[in-house]
Design a protein around this motif. Sequence first.
Motif, PDB file in Angstrom:
ATOM      1  N   PRO A 206      25.767 -73.873  17.733  1.00  0.00           N
ATOM      2  CA  PRO A 206      26.045 -72.745  16.823  1.00  0.00           C
ATOM      3  C   PRO A 206      25.619 -72.976  15.372  1.00  0.00           C
ATOM      4  N   ALA A 207      25.484 -74.243  14.970  1.00  0.00           N
ATOM      5  CA  ALA A 207      25.038 -74.550  13.607  1.00  0.00           C
ATOM      6  C   ALA A 207      23.523 -74.550  13.498  1.00  0.00           C
ATOM      7  N   LEU A 208      22.827 -74.160  14.567  1.00  0.00           N
ATOM      8  CA  LEU A 208      21.364 -74.086  14.662  1.00  0.00           C
ATOM      9  C   LEU A 208      20.707 -75.453  14.791  1.00  0.00           C
ATOM     10  N   ARG A 209      21.485 -76.466  15.130  1.00  0.00           N
ATOM     11  CA  ARG A 209      20.895 -77.779  15.419  1.00  0.00           C
ATOM     12  C   ARG A 209      20.241 -77.764  16.793  1.00  0.00           C
ATOM     13  N   PHE A 210      19.128 -78.489  16.905  1.00  0.00           N
ATOM     14  CA  PHE A 210      18.520 -78.714  18.209  1.00  0.00           C
ATOM     15  C   PHE A 210      19.253 -79.867  18.894  1.00  0.00           C
ATOM     16  N   ARG A 211      19.698 -79.618  20.125  1.00  0.00           N
ATOM     17  CA  ARG A 211      20.435 -80.627  20.882  1.00  0.00           C
ATOM     18  C   ARG A 211      19.596 -81.229  22.007  1.00  0.00           C
ATOM     19  N   ASP A 212      18.573 -80.530  22.411  1.00  0.00           N
ATOM     20  CA  ASP A 212      17.646 -81.036  23.418  1.00  0.00           C
ATOM     21  C   ASP A 212      16.348 -80.252  23.274  1.00  0.00           C
ATOM     22  N   ILE A 213      15.223 -80.945  23.273  1.00  0.00           N
ATOM     23  CA  ILE A 213      13.948 -80.240  23.196  1.00  0.00           C
ATOM     24  C   ILE A 213      12.984 -80.779  24.243  1.00  0.00           C
ATOM     25  N   VAL A 214      12.049 -79.929  24.637  1.00  0.00           N
ATOM     26  CA  VAL A 214      10.944 -80.303  25.518  1.00  0.00           C
ATOM     27  C   VAL A 214       9.676 -79.732  24.892  1.00  0.00           C
ATOM     28  N   ALA A 215       8.688 -80.567  24.648  1.00  0.00           N
ATOM     29  CA  ALA A 215       7.428 -80.105  24.065  1.00  0.00           C
ATOM     30  C   ALA A 215       6.264 -80.773  24.778  1.00  0.00           C
ATOM     31  N   GLY A 216       5.179 -80.028  24.932  1.00  0.00           N
ATOM     32  CA  GLY A 216       3.975 -80.603  25.500  1.00  0.00           C
ATOM     33  C   GLY A 216       3.358 -79.821  26.632  1.00  0.00           C
ATOM     34  N   TRP A 217       4.120 -78.885  27.226  1.00  0.00           N
ATOM     35  CA  TRP A 217       3.575 -78.113  28.348  1.00  0.00           C
ATOM     36  C   TRP A 217       2.659 -76.994  27.854  1.00  0.00           C
ATOM     37  N   PRO A 218       1.608 -76.660  28.613  1.00  0.00           N
ATOM     38  CA  PRO A 218       0.685 -75.583  28.209  1.00  0.00           C
ATOM     39  C   PRO A 218       1.380 -74.227  28.127  1.00  0.00           C
ATOM     40  N   GLY A 219       0.904 -73.386  27.207  1.00  0.00           N
ATOM     41  CA  GLY A 219       1.490 -72.071  26.989  1.00  0.00           C
ATOM     42  C   GLY A 219       1.387 -71.135  28.171  1.00  0.00           C
ATOM     43  N   LYS A 220       0.528 -71.427  29.144  1.00  0.00           N
ATOM     44  CA  LYS A 220       0.407 -70.544  30.316  1.00  0.00           C
ATOM     45  C   LYS A 220       1.639 -70.633  31.214  1.00  0.00           C
ATOM     46  N   MET A 221       2.437 -71.697  31.062  1.00  0.00           N
ATOM     47  CA  MET A 221       3.631 -71.828  31.888  1.00  0.00           C
ATOM     48  C   MET A 221       4.717 -70.866  31.415  1.00  0.00           C
ATOM     49  N   ASN A 222       5.492 -70.319  32.353  1.00  0.00           N
ATOM     50  CA  ASN A 222       6.590 -69.445  31.952  1.00  0.00           C
ATOM     51  C   ASN A 222       7.839 -70.272  31.658  1.00  0.00           C
ATOM     52  N   ASP A 223       8.854 -69.606  31.112  1.00  0.00           N
ATOM     53  CA  ASP A 223      10.064 -70.308  30.691  1.00  0.00           C
ATOM     54  C   ASP A 223      10.732 -71.042  31.849  1.00  0.00           C
ATOM     55  N   ALA A 224      10.776 -70.402  33.002  1.00  0.00           N
ATOM     56  CA  ALA A 224      11.439 -71.005  34.163  1.00  0.00           C
ATOM     57  C   ALA A 224      10.740 -72.290  34.586  1.00  0.00           C
ATOM     58  N   SER A 225       9.404 -72.281  34.566  1.00  0.00           N
ATOM     59  CA  SER A 225       8.643 -73.463  34.989  1.00  0.00           C
ATOM     60  C   SER A 225       8.834 -74.625  34.014  1.00  0.00           C
ATOM     61  N   VAL A 226       8.847 -74.314  32.709  1.00  0.00           N
ATOM     62  CA  VAL A 226       9.070 -75.362  31.717  1.00  0.00           C
ATOM     63  C   VAL A 226      10.461 -75.967  31.902  1.00  0.00           C
ATOM     64  N   LEU A 227      11.447 -75.107  32.080  1.00  0.00           N
ATOM     65  CA  LEU A 227      12.813 -75.589  32.285  1.00  0.00           C
ATOM     66  C   LEU A 227      12.893 -76.505  33.502  1.00  0.00           C
ATOM     67  N   GLN A 228      12.329 -76.056  34.613  1.00  0.00           N
ATOM     68  CA  GLN A 228      12.438 -76.817  35.857  1.00  0.00           C
ATOM     69  C   GLN A 228      11.656 -78.131  35.824  1.00  0.00           C
ATOM     70  N   SER A 229      10.778 -78.268  34.843  1.00  0.00           N
ATOM     71  CA  SER A 229      10.019 -79.509  34.685  1.00  0.00           C
ATOM     72  C   SER A 229      10.699 -80.482  33.722  1.00  0.00           C
ATOM     73  N   SER A 230      11.827 -80.076  33.153  1.00  0.00           N
ATOM     74  CA  SER A 230      12.470 -80.865  32.107  1.00  0.00           C
ATOM     75  C   SER A 230      13.549 -81.793  32.663  1.00  0.00           C
ATOM     76  N   ASN A 231      13.843 -82.839  31.903  1.00  0.00           N
ATOM     77  CA  ASN A 231      14.907 -83.772  32.276  1.00  0.00           C
ATOM     78  C   ASN A 231      16.275 -83.108  32.231  1.00  0.00           C
ATOM     79  N   VAL A 232      16.458 -82.197  31.256  1.00  0.00           N
ATOM     80  CA  VAL A 232      17.773 -81.564  31.139  1.00  0.00           C
ATOM     81  C   VAL A 232      18.080 -80.732  32.376  1.00  0.00           C
ATOM     82  N   PHE A 233      17.071 -80.134  32.983  1.00  0.00           N
ATOM     83  CA  PHE A 233      17.266 -79.384  34.229  1.00  0.00           C
ATOM     84  C   PHE A 233      17.748 -80.321  35.333  1.00  0.00           C
ATOM     85  N   LYS A 234      17.079 -81.447  35.477  1.00  0.00           N
ATOM     86  CA  LYS A 234      17.452 -82.405  36.516  1.00  0.00           C
ATOM     87  C   LYS A 234      18.861 -82.932  36.295  1.00  0.00           C
TER      88      LYS A 234
END
Length: 379
Positions: A206-234
Amino acid sequence: MGPVRGNKKKRKVENKAEEKSLVSGSSEEGSVDWWDVLSRKITGDPSSSHGLEFKYTFKMSRKTFDYICSLVKDHMTAKTHFAFISGNPMSLHDQVALALRRLGSGNSLISIGDSFGTHHSTVSQVTWRFVEAIEEKGLHHLQWPSQQEMTKIKSEFENIRGLPNCCGAIDTTHITMLLTSSDQEADTWLDRKNNHSMILQAIVDPALRFRDIVAGWPGKMNDASVLQSSNVFKQCQKGEKLNRNKISETGIREYIVGDSGFPLLPWLVTPYQGKELSENKAELNERIIATHSVADKALKRLKEGWKMIKGDMWRPDKHKLPRFILVCCILHNIVIDMEDHVFEELPEHDPGYREEICECVDRAGLMLRDKLAMLFSGR
Protein backbone atom coordinates in the motif's frame (compact mmCIF):
# COMPACT_ATOMS: atom_id res chain seq x y z
CA MET A 1 40.05 48.34 9.74
CA GLY A 2 42.16 45.34 8.79
CA PRO A 3 45.01 45.36 6.28
CA VAL A 4 43.67 45.64 2.73
CA ARG A 5 46.57 43.73 1.24
CA GLY A 6 45.86 40.73 3.40
CA ASN A 7 42.18 40.66 2.31
CA LYS A 8 43.12 40.88 -1.34
CA LYS A 9 45.55 38.02 -0.97
CA LYS A 10 42.93 35.91 0.77
CA ARG A 11 40.36 36.70 -1.94
CA LYS A 12 42.82 35.58 -4.65
CA VAL A 13 43.30 32.25 -2.88
CA GLU A 14 39.51 31.80 -2.61
CA ASN A 15 39.03 32.62 -6.29
CA LYS A 16 41.68 30.11 -7.33
CA ALA A 17 40.04 27.42 -5.20
CA GLU A 18 36.68 28.19 -6.78
CA GLU A 19 38.12 28.08 -10.31
CA LYS A 20 39.71 24.71 -9.57
CA SER A 21 36.41 23.46 -8.19
CA LEU A 22 34.50 24.59 -11.27
CA VAL A 23 36.91 22.77 -13.54
CA SER A 24 36.70 19.49 -11.63
CA GLY A 25 33.00 19.66 -10.89
CA SER A 26 33.42 18.90 -7.18
CA SER A 27 34.82 20.21 -3.95
CA GLU A 28 34.78 18.88 -0.41
CA GLU A 29 33.10 15.46 -0.24
CA GLY A 30 29.54 15.99 1.02
CA SER A 31 29.79 19.78 1.33
CA VAL A 32 27.09 22.20 0.20
CA ASP A 33 29.60 23.79 -2.19
CA TRP A 34 30.01 20.45 -3.96
CA TRP A 35 26.45 20.59 -5.29
CA ASP A 36 26.48 24.34 -5.92
CA VAL A 37 29.51 23.96 -8.16
CA LEU A 38 28.35 20.84 -9.99
CA SER A 39 24.81 22.13 -10.58
CA ARG A 40 26.13 25.30 -12.21
CA LYS A 41 28.36 23.12 -14.36
CA ILE A 42 25.39 20.99 -15.47
CA THR A 43 23.39 24.07 -16.44
CA GLY A 44 26.31 25.18 -18.61
CA ASP A 45 26.84 28.45 -16.74
CA PRO A 46 29.63 28.04 -14.15
CA SER A 47 29.62 31.77 -13.43
CA SER A 48 25.95 31.84 -12.42
CA SER A 49 25.09 32.34 -8.76
CA HIS A 50 22.14 29.95 -9.12
CA GLY A 51 22.43 26.27 -9.94
CA LEU A 52 19.85 23.52 -10.20
CA GLU A 53 17.69 22.66 -7.24
CA PHE A 54 18.97 19.40 -5.74
CA LYS A 55 15.59 17.77 -5.13
CA TYR A 56 14.30 18.79 -8.56
CA THR A 57 17.36 17.27 -10.23
CA PHE A 58 17.44 13.93 -8.41
CA LYS A 59 13.83 13.66 -7.11
CA MET A 60 15.16 12.91 -3.64
CA SER A 61 16.42 14.82 -0.62
CA ARG A 62 20.06 15.42 0.19
CA LYS A 63 19.61 13.03 3.14
CA THR A 64 18.56 10.21 0.79
CA PHE A 65 21.40 11.01 -1.63
CA ASP A 66 23.92 10.81 1.20
CA TYR A 67 22.44 7.51 2.33
CA ILE A 68 22.82 6.08 -1.19
CA CYS A 69 26.44 7.27 -1.21
CA SER A 70 27.04 5.40 2.05
CA LEU A 71 25.57 2.22 0.52
CA VAL A 72 27.75 2.22 -2.58
CA LYS A 73 30.93 3.79 -1.21
CA ASP A 74 33.02 0.64 -0.73
CA HIS A 75 32.12 -0.86 -4.10
CA MET A 76 32.56 2.35 -6.09
CA THR A 77 35.87 3.36 -4.56
CA ALA A 78 37.50 -0.07 -4.48
CA LYS A 79 38.44 -0.39 -8.15
CA THR A 80 39.15 1.97 -11.05
CA HIS A 81 39.18 5.67 -10.23
CA PHE A 82 37.27 7.85 -12.67
CA ALA A 83 38.17 11.36 -13.80
CA PHE A 84 36.74 14.34 -15.64
CA ILE A 85 38.08 15.34 -19.07
CA SER A 86 40.15 17.97 -17.23
CA GLY A 87 42.02 15.16 -15.51
CA ASN A 88 40.65 15.96 -12.07
CA PRO A 89 39.39 12.88 -10.19
CA MET A 90 35.70 12.27 -9.58
CA SER A 91 34.67 12.14 -5.98
CA LEU A 92 32.20 9.54 -4.73
CA HIS A 93 29.47 12.21 -4.77
CA ASP A 94 30.32 13.10 -8.37
CA GLN A 95 30.02 9.46 -9.42
CA VAL A 96 26.70 8.90 -7.63
CA ALA A 97 25.33 12.15 -9.07
CA LEU A 98 26.40 11.07 -12.55
CA ALA A 99 24.74 7.65 -12.23
CA LEU A 100 21.54 9.03 -10.72
CA ARG A 101 21.36 11.65 -13.47
CA ARG A 102 21.71 8.92 -16.11
CA LEU A 103 19.02 6.73 -14.55
CA GLY A 104 16.73 9.57 -13.56
CA SER A 105 16.81 11.78 -16.64
CA GLY A 106 16.92 9.22 -19.43
CA ASN A 107 19.27 11.54 -21.33
CA SER A 108 21.87 10.03 -23.63
CA LEU A 109 25.36 9.10 -22.50
CA ILE A 110 26.79 11.85 -24.71
CA SER A 111 24.42 14.50 -23.36
CA ILE A 112 25.17 13.65 -19.74
CA GLY A 113 28.88 13.37 -20.43
CA ASP A 114 28.91 16.84 -22.00
CA SER A 115 27.02 18.38 -19.06
CA PHE A 116 29.31 16.79 -16.47
CA GLY A 117 32.51 17.39 -18.39
CA THR A 118 33.42 13.78 -18.98
CA HIS A 119 33.47 11.24 -21.80
CA HIS A 120 30.32 9.24 -22.60
CA SER A 121 32.23 6.00 -21.95
CA THR A 122 32.92 7.22 -18.43
CA VAL A 123 29.20 7.85 -17.93
CA SER A 124 28.52 4.28 -19.02
CA GLN A 125 31.20 2.78 -16.78
CA VAL A 126 30.28 4.82 -13.70
CA THR A 127 26.59 4.01 -14.11
CA TRP A 128 27.26 0.28 -14.44
CA ARG A 129 29.54 0.36 -11.39
CA PHE A 130 26.70 2.06 -9.51
CA VAL A 131 24.20 -0.58 -10.69
CA GLU A 132 26.48 -3.34 -9.39
CA ALA A 133 26.86 -1.54 -6.07
CA ILE A 134 23.13 -1.07 -5.53
CA GLU A 135 22.48 -4.70 -6.44
CA GLU A 136 25.04 -5.78 -3.85
CA LYS A 137 24.23 -3.35 -1.03
CA GLY A 138 20.64 -2.23 -1.57
CA LEU A 139 18.69 -5.42 -2.18
CA HIS A 140 17.36 -5.44 1.40
CA HIS A 141 15.14 -2.54 0.32
CA LEU A 142 13.24 -4.87 -2.03
CA GLN A 143 12.13 -7.97 -0.16
CA TRP A 144 9.02 -10.02 0.46
CA PRO A 145 7.41 -8.79 3.71
CA SER A 146 8.14 -10.45 7.03
CA GLN A 147 5.17 -11.73 9.04
CA GLN A 148 5.14 -8.56 11.12
CA GLU A 149 5.27 -6.37 8.02
CA MET A 150 2.52 -8.41 6.36
CA THR A 151 0.17 -7.82 9.28
CA LYS A 152 0.58 -4.08 8.78
CA ILE A 153 0.22 -4.39 4.99
CA LYS A 154 -3.07 -6.29 5.34
CA SER A 155 -4.43 -3.60 7.63
CA GLU A 156 -3.40 -0.83 5.22
CA PHE A 157 -4.97 -2.62 2.24
CA GLU A 158 -8.20 -3.13 4.19
CA ASN A 159 -8.24 0.60 4.93
CA ILE A 160 -8.28 1.36 1.18
CA ARG A 161 -11.58 -0.30 0.30
CA GLY A 162 -12.26 -2.97 2.90
CA LEU A 163 -10.67 -6.06 1.34
CA PRO A 164 -9.62 -8.37 4.22
CA ASN A 165 -6.39 -10.41 4.24
CA CYS A 166 -5.09 -8.77 1.03
CA CYS A 167 -1.29 -8.94 0.84
CA GLY A 168 -0.40 -7.14 -2.38
CA ALA A 169 -1.36 -5.84 -5.82
CA ILE A 170 0.22 -7.17 -9.01
CA ASP A 171 0.64 -5.43 -12.38
CA THR A 172 2.97 -5.26 -15.38
CA THR A 173 4.45 -2.54 -17.56
CA HIS A 174 6.44 -2.49 -20.81
CA ILE A 175 9.98 -1.13 -20.99
CA THR A 176 10.18 -0.11 -24.64
CA MET A 177 13.32 -0.34 -26.77
CA LEU A 178 14.52 0.83 -30.17
CA LEU A 179 16.16 -2.10 -31.94
CA THR A 180 17.60 -2.05 -35.43
CA SER A 181 16.80 -4.47 -38.23
CA SER A 182 20.35 -5.79 -37.94
CA ASP A 183 19.51 -7.15 -34.49
CA GLN A 184 18.87 -10.83 -35.17
CA GLU A 185 16.68 -11.14 -32.05
CA ALA A 186 14.57 -8.03 -32.78
CA ASP A 187 11.41 -9.96 -33.72
CA THR A 188 11.55 -11.84 -30.41
CA TRP A 189 10.89 -8.60 -28.58
CA LEU A 190 7.97 -7.33 -30.68
CA ASP A 191 4.83 -6.92 -28.54
CA ARG A 192 1.15 -6.66 -29.42
CA LYS A 193 1.51 -2.91 -30.04
CA ASN A 194 4.33 -3.64 -32.51
CA ASN A 195 6.93 -2.12 -30.18
CA HIS A 196 10.10 -3.81 -29.04
CA SER A 197 9.72 -4.13 -25.30
CA MET A 198 10.66 -5.98 -22.12
CA ILE A 199 8.08 -6.69 -19.42
CA LEU A 200 8.37 -5.75 -15.76
CA GLN A 201 6.00 -7.56 -13.38
CA ALA A 202 5.68 -6.13 -9.88
CA ILE A 203 3.86 -6.92 -6.64
CA VAL A 204 3.29 -3.74 -4.63
CA ASP A 205 2.31 -2.88 -1.06
CA PRO A 206 0.00 0.00 0.00
CA ALA A 207 2.95 2.39 0.44
CA LEU A 208 3.82 1.77 -3.26
CA ARG A 209 6.93 -0.25 -2.41
CA PHE A 210 7.89 -3.06 -4.76
CA ARG A 211 7.86 -6.34 -2.84
CA ASP A 212 8.63 -8.70 -5.71
CA ILE A 213 9.62 -8.01 -9.30
CA VAL A 214 10.26 -10.03 -12.45
CA ALA A 215 12.06 -8.42 -15.39
CA GLY A 216 13.53 -9.75 -18.60
CA TRP A 217 10.72 -11.47 -20.50
CA PRO A 218 9.87 -10.26 -24.05
CA GLY A 219 6.92 -7.89 -24.43
CA LYS A 220 5.07 -10.37 -26.66
CA MET A 221 4.28 -12.47 -23.59
CA ASN A 222 0.96 -11.82 -21.85
CA ASP A 223 0.58 -11.15 -18.14
CA ALA A 224 -0.49 -14.71 -17.34
CA SER A 225 2.55 -16.22 -19.07
CA VAL A 226 4.98 -13.89 -17.29
CA LEU A 227 3.38 -14.70 -13.95
CA GLN A 228 3.48 -18.45 -14.54
CA SER A 229 7.17 -18.21 -15.44
CA SER A 230 8.05 -16.44 -12.19
CA ASN A 231 9.41 -17.79 -8.91
CA VAL A 232 6.65 -16.08 -6.95
CA PHE A 233 4.07 -18.13 -8.88
CA LYS A 234 5.85 -21.37 -8.01
CA GLN A 235 6.21 -20.35 -4.36
CA CYS A 236 2.54 -19.39 -4.05
CA GLN A 237 1.38 -22.55 -5.79
CA LYS A 238 3.42 -24.62 -3.30
CA GLY A 239 2.08 -22.62 -0.35
CA GLU A 240 5.48 -21.14 0.50
CA LYS A 241 3.99 -17.64 0.19
CA LEU A 242 0.47 -16.29 0.78
CA ASN A 243 -0.55 -19.21 2.93
CA ARG A 244 0.12 -18.07 6.49
CA ASN A 245 -3.26 -17.17 7.91
CA LYS A 246 -6.93 -17.60 7.16
CA ILE A 247 -9.62 -15.41 8.70
CA SER A 248 -11.30 -17.87 11.06
CA GLU A 249 -14.82 -16.48 10.66
CA THR A 250 -14.86 -16.56 6.87
CA GLY A 251 -12.08 -18.95 5.86
CA ILE A 252 -10.63 -16.29 3.54
CA ARG A 253 -6.95 -16.99 2.96
CA GLU A 254 -4.14 -14.62 2.05
CA TYR A 255 -4.15 -13.35 -1.55
CA ILE A 256 -3.10 -10.56 -3.88
CA VAL A 257 -5.26 -8.66 -6.37
CA GLY A 258 -4.70 -8.24 -10.10
CA ASP A 259 -6.53 -6.92 -13.14
CA SER A 260 -8.31 -9.01 -15.77
CA GLY A 261 -5.07 -9.82 -17.57
CA PHE A 262 -4.11 -12.21 -14.77
CA PRO A 263 -5.56 -15.66 -14.09
CA LEU A 264 -8.00 -16.19 -11.23
CA LEU A 265 -6.10 -18.39 -8.76
CA PRO A 266 -6.48 -19.60 -5.16
CA TRP A 267 -4.18 -16.74 -4.10
CA LEU A 268 -4.82 -14.16 -6.86
CA VAL A 269 -8.20 -12.42 -7.08
CA THR A 270 -9.28 -10.65 -10.27
CA PRO A 271 -12.53 -8.83 -11.12
CA TYR A 272 -15.66 -10.61 -12.33
CA GLN A 273 -16.19 -10.42 -16.10
CA GLY A 274 -19.46 -9.46 -17.78
CA LYS A 275 -21.80 -6.47 -17.83
CA GLU A 276 -24.84 -7.66 -15.92
CA LEU A 277 -23.35 -8.51 -12.54
CA SER A 278 -25.16 -8.91 -9.25
CA GLU A 279 -24.88 -6.05 -6.80
CA ASN A 280 -22.37 -7.78 -4.54
CA LYS A 281 -20.19 -8.87 -7.49
CA ALA A 282 -20.17 -5.34 -8.91
CA GLU A 283 -19.33 -4.04 -5.43
CA LEU A 284 -16.40 -6.43 -5.13
CA ASN A 285 -15.13 -5.38 -8.57
CA GLU A 286 -15.05 -1.75 -7.47
CA ARG A 287 -13.13 -2.67 -4.35
CA ILE A 288 -10.63 -4.80 -6.28
CA ILE A 289 -10.04 -2.04 -8.83
CA ALA A 290 -9.57 0.60 -6.11
CA THR A 291 -7.17 -1.63 -4.18
CA HIS A 292 -5.27 -2.65 -7.29
CA SER A 293 -4.67 1.00 -8.20
CA VAL A 294 -1.65 1.09 -5.88
CA ALA A 295 0.24 -1.12 -8.35
CA ASP A 296 -0.65 1.15 -11.25
CA LYS A 297 0.43 4.21 -9.27
CA ALA A 298 3.72 2.58 -8.21
CA LEU A 299 4.64 1.80 -11.82
CA LYS A 300 3.76 5.34 -12.89
CA ARG A 301 5.96 6.73 -10.12
CA LEU A 302 8.79 4.35 -11.04
CA LYS A 303 8.87 5.47 -14.66
CA GLU A 304 8.49 9.13 -13.80
CA GLY A 305 11.30 8.98 -11.24
CA TRP A 306 13.68 6.84 -13.33
CA LYS A 307 13.16 7.94 -16.89
CA MET A 308 15.90 5.76 -18.32
CA ILE A 309 13.27 2.98 -18.36
CA LYS A 310 10.37 5.24 -19.38
CA GLY A 311 11.14 6.14 -22.98
CA ASP A 312 12.35 4.14 -25.95
CA MET A 313 15.80 2.89 -25.00
CA TRP A 314 18.27 2.99 -27.89
CA ARG A 315 19.67 -0.49 -28.54
CA PRO A 316 20.06 -1.51 -24.87
CA ASP A 317 22.05 -4.53 -23.78
CA LYS A 318 19.12 -6.91 -23.22
CA HIS A 319 21.17 -9.00 -20.81
CA LYS A 320 21.95 -6.00 -18.61
CA LEU A 321 18.58 -4.25 -18.89
CA PRO A 322 16.82 -6.41 -16.24
CA ARG A 323 19.53 -5.36 -13.79
CA PHE A 324 18.99 -1.68 -14.60
CA ILE A 325 15.27 -2.21 -14.02
CA LEU A 326 15.92 -3.93 -10.70
CA VAL A 327 18.14 -1.08 -9.52
CA CYS A 328 15.53 1.51 -10.50
CA CYS A 329 12.98 -0.43 -8.42
CA ILE A 330 15.38 -0.55 -5.45
CA LEU A 331 16.00 3.21 -5.73
CA HIS A 332 12.24 3.77 -5.91
CA ASN A 333 11.88 1.86 -2.63
CA ILE A 334 14.79 3.67 -0.97
CA VAL A 335 13.10 7.02 -1.61
CA ILE A 336 9.95 5.68 0.07
CA ASP A 337 11.87 4.10 2.97
CA MET A 338 13.66 7.40 3.59
CA GLU A 339 10.23 9.10 3.74
CA ASP A 340 11.07 11.51 0.95
CA HIS A 341 8.33 13.59 -0.61
CA VAL A 342 7.71 12.34 -4.15
CA PHE A 343 6.25 14.37 -7.00
CA GLU A 344 2.62 13.47 -7.62
CA GLU A 345 2.21 14.39 -11.29
CA LEU A 346 2.02 10.89 -12.71
CA PRO A 347 1.25 10.20 -16.37
CA GLU A 348 0.34 6.73 -17.69
CA HIS A 349 3.03 4.10 -17.29
CA ASP A 350 1.90 2.04 -20.32
CA PRO A 351 0.17 4.44 -22.74
CA GLY A 352 -1.50 2.73 -25.68
CA TYR A 353 -1.52 -0.76 -24.20
CA ARG A 354 -5.08 -2.03 -23.74
CA GLU A 355 -5.95 -4.31 -20.86
CA GLU A 356 -5.83 -8.00 -21.70
CA ILE A 357 -8.46 -10.54 -20.66
CA CYS A 358 -7.23 -13.84 -19.22
CA GLU A 359 -9.70 -16.73 -19.42
CA CYS A 360 -7.75 -18.96 -17.01
CA VAL A 361 -9.87 -19.67 -13.92
CA ASP A 362 -9.01 -21.94 -11.01
CA ARG A 363 -11.92 -23.48 -9.07
CA ALA A 364 -10.39 -22.58 -5.71
CA GLY A 365 -9.95 -19.02 -7.00
CA LEU A 366 -13.65 -18.89 -7.88
CA MET A 367 -14.56 -19.98 -4.36
CA LEU A 368 -12.31 -17.36 -2.78
CA ARG A 369 -13.69 -14.56 -4.95
CA ASP A 370 -17.29 -15.61 -4.21
CA LYS A 371 -16.54 -15.61 -0.47
CA LEU A 372 -15.21 -12.07 -0.78
CA ALA A 373 -18.27 -10.97 -2.78
CA MET A 374 -20.59 -12.36 -0.09
CA LEU A 375 -18.90 -10.18 2.50
CA PHE A 376 -20.20 -7.10 0.73
CA SER A 377 -23.69 -8.39 0.05
CA GLY A 378 -26.21 -5.70 0.91
CA ARG A 379 -23.62 -3.05 1.72
